[in-house]
Design an enzyme around this catalytic site. Sequence first.
Site, PDB file in Angstrom:
ATOM      1  N   CYS A   1      29.385  36.487  67.585  1.00 55.54           N
ATOM      2  CA  CYS A   1      29.593  37.898  67.253  1.00 55.54           C
ATOM      3  C   CYS A   1      30.913  38.334  67.894  1.00 55.54           C
ATOM      4  O   CYS A   1      31.058  38.247  69.116  1.00 55.54           O
ATOM      5  CB  CYS A   1      28.420  38.695  67.831  1.00 55.54           C
ATOM      6  SG  CYS A   1      28.557  40.466  67.643  1.00 55.54           S
TER       7      CYS A   1
ATOM      8  N   CYS B   1      34.603  39.603  61.853  1.00 56.55           N
ATOM      9  CA  CYS B   1      33.172  39.868  62.086  1.00 56.55           C
ATOM     10  C   CYS B   1      32.417  38.743  61.404  1.00 56.55           C
ATOM     11  O   CYS B   1      32.757  38.362  60.273  1.00 56.55           O
ATOM     12  CB  CYS B   1      32.794  41.226  61.484  1.00 56.55           C
ATOM     13  SG  CYS B   1      31.017  41.544  61.469  1.00 56.55           S
TER      14      CYS B   1
HETATM   15  N1  DGL Z   1      28.544  40.079  63.482  1.00 52.27           N
HETATM   16  C1  DGL Z   1      29.124  40.890  64.433  1.00 52.27           C
HETATM   17  C2  DGL Z   1      30.572  40.644  64.710  1.00 52.27           C
HETATM   18  O1  DGL Z   1      31.013  39.534  64.546  1.00 52.27           O
HETATM   19  C3  DGL Z   1      28.641  42.261  64.718  1.00 52.27           C
HETATM   20  C4  DGL Z   1      28.534  43.223  63.637  1.00 52.27           C
HETATM   21  C5  DGL Z   1      27.824  44.446  64.122  1.00 52.27           C
HETATM   22  O2  DGL Z   1      26.706  44.318  64.588  1.00 52.27           O
HETATM   23  O3  DGL Z   1      28.417  45.528  64.030  1.00 52.27           O
HETATM   24  O4  DGL Z   1      31.294  41.521  65.106  1.00 52.27           O
END
Ligand code: DGL
Length: 260
Positions: free
Chosen positions: A73, A183
Amino acid sequence: MSKDPIGIFDSGVGGTSIWKEIYSLLPNENTIYLADSKNAPYGQKGEERIIELSIKNTEFLLKQGCKIIVVACNTATTNAIKVLRDHYSIPFIGIEPAIKPAALQTQTKAIGVLATKGTLTSDLFHKTTDLYSNGIEIVERVGEGIVPLVENGRIDSEEMKNLLHTYMQPMLEANIDYLVLGCTHYPYLIPQLIELLPKRIKIIDSGEAVAKQTKSILEKNGLLNTFTTRSKHQFFTNANNIAVMESLLGKGHGVSFLDF
Ligand code: DGL
């Protein structure tokens, strides 16, 4: 130790895009994937809350005996990885928007970055852009609303198309030739983005680099699993989105509900 699983967590289902890269590079490794979908999106939360949630996820994975943790993430990495590394002794692999390769290869001297608010406002992100923005325009956009649509399985929806159209507009106007997906939910949008963007724009994400980094750190620490018995993979979510996650993972991977 080397047979212990690799722990992977994300705010939700997006980090499965990273799990796939890890699985494809390191098929012998056992893995445990945690989707904190109950608390998604992280991107709109403050740093303190993101750190708190990242610690909660880490504690769970440590209890399962994970030998290394991949923070799949960007938002959790840019806001919390320093704290995690300071608190725990096992290695952590993080993910950040791939600004460097885009900035080094751009011909138009303009690149786009689509990421969450939490990532784009983090100190770590600013440090990276400061390093590579010399003479290059970096067009940042918060992908607000995208993560909830992916979490709900509405990747192919009209709403998603409209959001992407809106977010790509300023990037097209700036004549970008690289779009950085910052993301882990966004690689699932690549088919829509290809349809929307002119062919000359290259789309890049950090998934493969994270898998390679995981392999290299496991090697360095003597933790690579050299046993060739069939690897075991467990997937957990704390929300009502098992079907969405299973469809992203593809056939043969079951997801369980767990109230963590
Ligand atoms: N998948 C996540 C990232 O890479 C987080 C997205 C989120 O929860 O806002 O930032």
